[in-house]
Write an enzyme that holds these catalytic residues in place. Structure first.
Site, PDB file in Angstrom:
ATOM      1  N   TRP A 203       0.826  -1.206   0.000  1.00  7.46           N
ATOM      2  CA  TRP A 203       0.000   0.000   0.000  1.00  7.46           C
ATOM      3  C   TRP A 203       0.858   1.253   0.000  1.00  7.46           C
ATOM      4  O   TRP A 203       0.513   2.256  -0.645  1.00  7.46           O
ATOM      5  CB  TRP A 203      -0.972  -0.034   1.181  1.00  7.46           C
ATOM      6  CG  TRP A 203      -1.936  -1.170   1.019  1.00  7.46           C
ATOM      7  CD1 TRP A 203      -2.015  -2.306   1.759  1.00  7.46           C
ATOM      8  CD2 TRP A 203      -2.915  -1.298  -0.028  1.00  7.46           C
ATOM      9  NE1 TRP A 203      -2.993  -3.135   1.253  1.00  7.46           N
ATOM     10  CE2 TRP A 203      -3.558  -2.545   0.156  1.00  7.46           C
ATOM     11  CE3 TRP A 203      -3.304  -0.496  -1.097  1.00  7.46           C
ATOM     12  CZ2 TRP A 203      -4.571  -3.008  -0.683  1.00  7.46           C
ATOM     13  CZ3 TRP A 203      -4.319  -0.951  -1.942  1.00  7.46           C
ATOM     14  CH2 TRP A 203      -4.939  -2.187  -1.718  1.00  7.46           C
TER      15      TRP A 203
ATOM     16  N   ASP B  43      -1.372   6.788   6.385  1.00 10.78           N
ATOM     17  CA  ASP B  43      -2.463   5.923   5.950  1.00 10.78           C
ATOM     18  C   ASP B  43      -2.715   4.939   7.085  1.00 10.78           C
ATOM     19  O   ASP B  43      -1.890   4.071   7.368  1.00 10.78           O
ATOM     20  CB  ASP B  43      -2.060   5.192   4.666  1.00 10.78           C
ATOM     21  CG  ASP B  43      -3.098   4.185   4.180  1.00 10.78           C
ATOM     22  OD1 ASP B  43      -4.144   4.022   4.849  1.00 10.78           O
ATOM     23  OD2 ASP B  43      -2.859   3.552   3.138  1.00 10.78           O
TER      24      ASP B  43
ATOM     25  N   LYS C 192     -12.274  -1.550   6.652  1.00 10.87           N
ATOM     26  CA  LYS C 192     -11.513  -2.518   7.431  1.00 10.87           C
ATOM     27  C   LYS C 192     -11.859  -2.454   8.916  1.00 10.87           C
ATOM     28  O   LYS C 192     -12.127  -3.465   9.536  1.00 10.87           O
ATOM     29  CB  LYS C 192     -10.012  -2.312   7.213  1.00 10.87           C
ATOM     30  CG  LYS C 192      -9.584  -2.524   5.762  1.00 10.87           C
ATOM     31  CD  LYS C 192      -8.113  -2.282   5.565  1.00 10.87           C
ATOM     32  CE  LYS C 192      -7.714  -2.388   4.104  1.00 10.87           C
ATOM     33  NZ  LYS C 192      -7.886  -3.725   3.535  1.00 10.87           N
TER      34      LYS C 192
END
Length: 363
Positions: free
Chosen positions: A103, A174, A198
């Site tokens: 990511w 993030d 999530k």
């Protein structure tokens, strides 16, 4: 046999049972209106109350100082990979990134399309099995527009357990997969962003927590929907927001608050993860964790079995025991158990017991 499968998917992921039941009860008739919330105007007092309460719940749970804004955006974390450099990477500056996994790599790819990028740490040589230490994280005050970190890498199951303290360089994170899983000092950060799917709610809304004074002055104008100032000025109501996902996030935040807050979430998450990591570490090599022990995630536990065919059998047999979502990410394979806030302790207990029983049968 338990009524519902135990959900170990990495995202979209498990939601609290109480939240699902409340949403179900209010689906067709929200607040005695006779209408579903999905049918009610985002300009109505009914939605306005949900919108503002959700922001206040974030502020309460994270103990946000007044200078931070809570924004609701579309596009997932992937859009933030572009919006961050578009808003913060000014001419003559360089964006500093920690390359900790898939990511972070995607965030870097998007930033490179906007301006100059410097990767001050890369875990690629170690197959992203280890997060950097605080000593590995370097900034250059005169050069860096910001430092970007990924707090938890879902693919490899690694997590930053401590955050750097940086002067004069905005710290941006993030936190898509571990936001609200533990308390932390928000004052270290200029921006935190997280896709909801999530640990916060369903897919469809992205949370951005931003300190407005950290935004640089624009030298060029940005499209309205890509400019954080648009969302600040209009309280995330410049266009129609993702009403229902925000409502679901609202319910999840109330669930966290009523459960005891972030300290309790952290304690529960440590206890849940320990059950599975102990099953790995005490297996005599039958199971092997993929992440370096010092970087192990409390949210995504990755491991493998010495035999590929046994891994396939493990996943198949686990599903018959209603332990679902254990396939590793397609780029890595193997096994991954995602144990977010909403996953109950008994789910991790059931998985650990299955792991031990499976080992006995196939050792």
């Amino acid at each position: 046999m338990h009524a519902r499968p135990y959900n170990f998917y990495a995202g979209p992921a498990v939601l609290p049972q109480e939240v699902l039941e409340q949403a179900q009860s209010e689906m067709n008739n929200y607040g005695a209106t006779g209408l579903s919330l999905m049918e009610i105007s985002h300009r109505s007092p009914i939605y306005d109350a949900i919108h503002n309460e959700t922001q206040l719940l974030f502020k309460e749970l994270l103990q946000l100082p007044d200078e931070y804004h809570v924004l609701f955006l579309p596009g997932g974390a992937s859009l933030q990979f572009s919006m961050i450099p578009m808003n913060f990477l000014t001419p003559g500056k360089v964006a500093n990134y920690i390359l900790s996994g898939l990511w972070a790599e995607k965030a870097i790819e998007e930033a490179c399309k906007v301006g100059d990028v410097y990767v001050s740490f890369s875990g690629k040589a170690n197959n992203f099995t280890k997060m950097p230490s605080l000593q590995d994280i370097q900034v250059h005050t005169q050069m860096d527009a910001y430092l970007h970190i990924t707090s938890n890498e879902t693919v490899n199951g690694t997590q930053l357990h401590h955050f750097p303290v940086i002067q004069d360089v905005p710290l941006i994170a993030d936190m898509s997969s571990d936001i609200l899983s533990r308390p932390f000092d928000i004052s270290k950060f200029a921006v935190i962003y997280a896709g909801a799917q999530k640990n916060l709610g369903p897919a469809g809304v992205t949370i951005v927590i931003l300190r407005e004074e950290a935004l640089p002055q624009h030298t060029t104008s940005l499209p309205a929907m890509l400019d954080y100032r648009t969302y600040i000025k209009h309280n995330s109501l410049y266009n129609t927001p993702p009403v229902y996902p925000i409502y679901m996030v609202n319910l999840v935040l109330k669930w966290i608050k009523h459960s005891g807050g972030l300290n309790i979430m952290e304690k529960r998450n440590e206890e849940k993860a320990r059950l599975i990591y102990d099953a790995i570490d005490q297996s005599g090599g039958f199971y092997k964790g993929l992440a370096h022990p010092a970087s192990r995630s409390l949210m995504n536990i990755t491991f493998k079995i010495w035999n590929d065919e046994l891994e396939k059998r493990f996943i198949q047999e686990a599903s018959t025991q209603q332990l679902v979502g254990l396939e590793g990410h397609r780029s890595v394979g193997h096994i991954r158990a995602s144990v977010y806030n909403a996953l109950p302790y008994k789910a991790c207990q059931a998985l650990a017991e299955f792991m031990k029983e499976f080992q006995k049968r196939y050792s």
